[in-house]
Design a protein around this motif. Sequence first.
Motif, PDB file in Angstrom:
ATOM      1  N   GLY A 102      43.113  34.225  36.993  1.00 57.29           N
ATOM      2  CA  GLY A 102      42.061  34.450  36.007  1.00 57.29           C
ATOM      3  C   GLY A 102      40.677  34.240  36.584  1.00 57.29           C
ATOM      4  O   GLY A 102      39.678  34.414  35.891  1.00 57.29           O
ATOM      5  N   GLY A 103      40.605  33.876  37.871  1.00 61.78           N
ATOM      6  CA  GLY A 103      39.311  33.646  38.508  1.00 61.78           C
ATOM      7  C   GLY A 103      38.685  34.937  39.016  1.00 61.78           C
ATOM      8  O   GLY A 103      39.315  35.994  39.034  1.00 61.78           O
ATOM      9  N   ARG A 104      37.428  34.825  39.428  1.00 63.05           N
ATOM     10  CA  ARG A 104      36.718  35.977  39.995  1.00 63.05           C
ATOM     11  C   ARG A 104      37.326  36.336  41.343  1.00 63.05           C
ATOM     12  O   ARG A 104      37.927  35.506  42.007  1.00 63.05           O
ATOM     13  N   MET A 105      37.129  37.580  41.746  1.00 63.16           N
ATOM     14  CA  MET A 105      37.673  38.062  43.012  1.00 63.16           C
ATOM     15  C   MET A 105      36.905  37.468  44.196  1.00 63.16           C
ATOM     16  O   MET A 105      35.684  37.337  44.150  1.00 63.16           O
ATOM     17  N   THR A 106      37.627  37.147  45.236  1.00 62.03           N
ATOM     18  CA  THR A 106      37.040  36.673  46.488  1.00 62.03           C
ATOM     19  C   THR A 106      36.847  37.875  47.418  1.00 62.03           C
ATOM     20  O   THR A 106      37.301  38.981  47.125  1.00 62.03           O
ATOM     21  N   ALA A 107      36.218  37.649  48.559  1.00 60.59           N
ATOM     22  CA  ALA A 107      36.022  38.727  49.531  1.00 60.59           C
ATOM     23  C   ALA A 107      37.364  39.260  50.026  1.00 60.59           C
ATOM     24  O   ALA A 107      37.564  40.476  50.118  1.00 60.59           O
ATOM     25  N   SER A 108      38.293  38.365  50.325  1.00 58.18           N
ATOM     26  CA  SER A 108      39.601  38.829  50.796  1.00 58.18           C
ATOM     27  C   SER A 108      40.364  39.543  49.687  1.00 58.18           C
ATOM     28  O   SER A 108      41.041  40.547  49.926  1.00 58.18           O
ATOM     29  N   GLY A 109      40.247  39.050  48.461  1.00 56.65           N
ATOM     30  CA  GLY A 109      40.878  39.720  47.322  1.00 56.65           C
ATOM     31  C   GLY A 109      40.283  41.105  47.090  1.00 56.65           C
ATOM     32  O   GLY A 109      40.996  42.063  46.804  1.00 56.65           O
ATOM     33  N   ALA A 110      38.958  41.208  47.231  1.00 52.94           N
ATOM     34  CA  ALA A 110      38.285  42.499  47.076  1.00 52.94           C
ATOM     35  C   ALA A 110      38.737  43.471  48.161  1.00 52.94           C
ATOM     36  O   ALA A 110      38.972  44.652  47.886  1.00 52.94           O
ATOM     37  N   ALA A 111      38.880  42.982  49.382  1.00 51.41           N
ATOM     38  CA  ALA A 111      39.331  43.837  50.489  1.00 51.41           C
ATOM     39  C   ALA A 111      40.770  44.298  50.256  1.00 51.41           C
ATOM     40  O   ALA A 111      41.088  45.480  50.470  1.00 51.41           O
ATOM     41  N   GLY A 126      32.629  54.381  50.542  1.00 53.54           N
ATOM     42  CA  GLY A 126      33.214  53.925  49.281  1.00 53.54           C
ATOM     43  C   GLY A 126      33.944  52.601  49.424  1.00 53.54           C
ATOM     44  O   GLY A 126      33.850  51.729  48.552  1.00 53.54           O
ATOM     45  N   SER A 127      34.644  52.428  50.530  1.00 52.09           N
ATOM     46  CA  SER A 127      35.368  51.169  50.757  1.00 52.09           C
ATOM     47  C   SER A 127      34.404  50.002  50.938  1.00 52.09           C
ATOM     48  O   SER A 127      34.605  48.926  50.363  1.00 52.09           O
ATOM     49  N   ILE A 128      33.358  50.219  51.715  1.00 55.14           N
ATOM     50  CA  ILE A 128      32.355  49.164  51.912  1.00 55.14           C
ATOM     51  C   ILE A 128      31.704  48.807  50.583  1.00 55.14           C
ATOM     52  O   ILE A 128      31.554  47.629  50.235  1.00 55.14           O
ATOM     53  N   TYR A 129      31.322  49.824  49.828  1.00 56.83           N
ATOM     54  CA  TYR A 129      30.715  49.623  48.505  1.00 56.83           C
ATOM     55  C   TYR A 129      31.639  48.819  47.594  1.00 56.83           C
ATOM     56  O   TYR A 129      31.223  47.850  46.952  1.00 56.83           O
ATOM     57  N   ARG A 130      32.918  49.212  47.534  1.00 59.23           N
ATOM     58  CA  ARG A 130      33.865  48.529  46.654  1.00 59.23           C
ATOM     59  C   ARG A 130      34.065  47.066  47.070  1.00 59.23           C
ATOM     60  O   ARG A 130      34.037  46.171  46.232  1.00 59.23           O
ATOM     61  N   VAL A 131      34.280  46.835  48.357  1.00 60.05           N
ATOM     62  CA  VAL A 131      34.526  45.462  48.819  1.00 60.05           C
ATOM     63  C   VAL A 131      33.318  44.577  48.525  1.00 60.05           C
ATOM     64  O   VAL A 131      33.465  43.477  47.979  1.00 60.05           O
ATOM     65  N   ILE A 132      32.119  45.045  48.866  1.00 59.98           N
ATOM     66  CA  ILE A 132      30.918  44.218  48.670  1.00 59.98           C
ATOM     67  C   ILE A 132      30.670  43.947  47.192  1.00 59.98           C
ATOM     68  O   ILE A 132      30.429  42.803  46.795  1.00 59.98           O
ATOM     69  N   THR A 133      30.725  44.982  46.357  1.00 55.39           N
ATOM     70  CA  THR A 133      30.405  44.768  44.938  1.00 55.39           C
ATOM     71  C   THR A 133      31.481  43.959  44.216  1.00 55.39           C
ATOM     72  O   THR A 133      31.156  43.117  43.378  1.00 55.39           O
ATOM     73  N   ILE A 134      32.741  44.185  44.560  1.00 58.21           N
ATOM     74  CA  ILE A 134      33.801  43.399  43.911  1.00 58.21           C
ATOM     75  C   ILE A 134      33.772  41.953  44.398  1.00 58.21           C
ATOM     76  O   ILE A 134      33.944  41.022  43.610  1.00 58.21           O
ATOM     77  N   ALA A 135      33.493  41.747  45.681  1.00 57.51           N
ATOM     78  CA  ALA A 135      33.443  40.382  46.222  1.00 57.51           C
ATOM     79  C   ALA A 135      32.266  39.592  45.665  1.00 57.51           C
ATOM     80  O   ALA A 135      32.369  38.379  45.485  1.00 57.51           O
ATOM     81  N   THR A 136      31.156  40.265  45.368  1.00 57.09           N
ATOM     82  CA  THR A 136      29.964  39.547  44.907  1.00 57.09           C
ATOM     83  C   THR A 136      29.851  39.427  43.392  1.00 57.09           C
ATOM     84  O   THR A 136      29.116  38.575  42.904  1.00 57.09           O
ATOM     85  N   GLY A 137      30.567  40.268  42.651  1.00 56.85           N
ATOM     86  CA  GLY A 137      30.451  40.193  41.198  1.00 56.85           C
ATOM     87  C   GLY A 137      31.730  40.489  40.454  1.00 56.85           C
ATOM     88  O   GLY A 137      31.725  40.663  39.243  1.00 56.85           O
ATOM     89  N   SER A 138      32.832  40.588  41.184  1.00 58.29           N
ATOM     90  CA  SER A 138      34.142  40.863  40.606  1.00 58.29           C
ATOM     91  C   SER A 138      34.194  42.224  39.911  1.00 58.29           C
ATOM     92  O   SER A 138      35.061  42.466  39.083  1.00 58.29           O
ATOM     93  N   ALA A 139      33.229  43.095  40.264  1.00 57.20           N
ATOM     94  CA  ALA A 139      33.172  44.428  39.668  1.00 57.20           C
ATOM     95  C   ALA A 139      32.242  45.314  40.485  1.00 57.20           C
ATOM     96  O   ALA A 139      31.248  44.838  41.039  1.00 57.20           O
TER      97      ALA A 139
END
Length: 145
Positions: free
Chosen positions: A87-96, A58-71
């Motif tokens: 107000g910008g899209r999420m980055t990989a570090s932000g998703a993590a 679940g963590s891997i799924y969340r980080v990858i999908t949020i980092a690549t599409g902000s959702a």
Amino acid sequence: MALPDPQTQPDFYKDVAFKRLLAWVVDAVLTFVACVVILPFTLFTGLFVFPLMFLVVGSIYRVITIATGSATWGMRLFAIELRDATGGRMTASGAAMHTLGYTISWAIAPVQLVSMVMMAITERGQGLSDQVMGTVMINRRAANR
């Protein structure tokens, strides 16, 4: 870019808390299915650590999908997305970091309860980790106008 003001642009936040709940259900089902698919590759020993496997997958799924599409895929299904404090899209570090906050909230029940109440009563519908990070969940269609 700045976060939308809930007073002057309420469409960004309309029904987001409910959509977030529905997205969570979809994401949990997707994570469960992924874990079931992985199980045979562990020679079914994964059954002994299934909750840990669910957490990791679940963590891997969340980080990858949020980092690549902000959702996550669940969030995309319900047309909502996370935005960072600017107000910008999420980055990989932000998703993590957001995933870490989400995981901590679920690990400590009272924290998750506080987070859920905050999503229901705050102006922007932010949970505890959202408040700490300055992130917000908004309607995607409103964001694309």
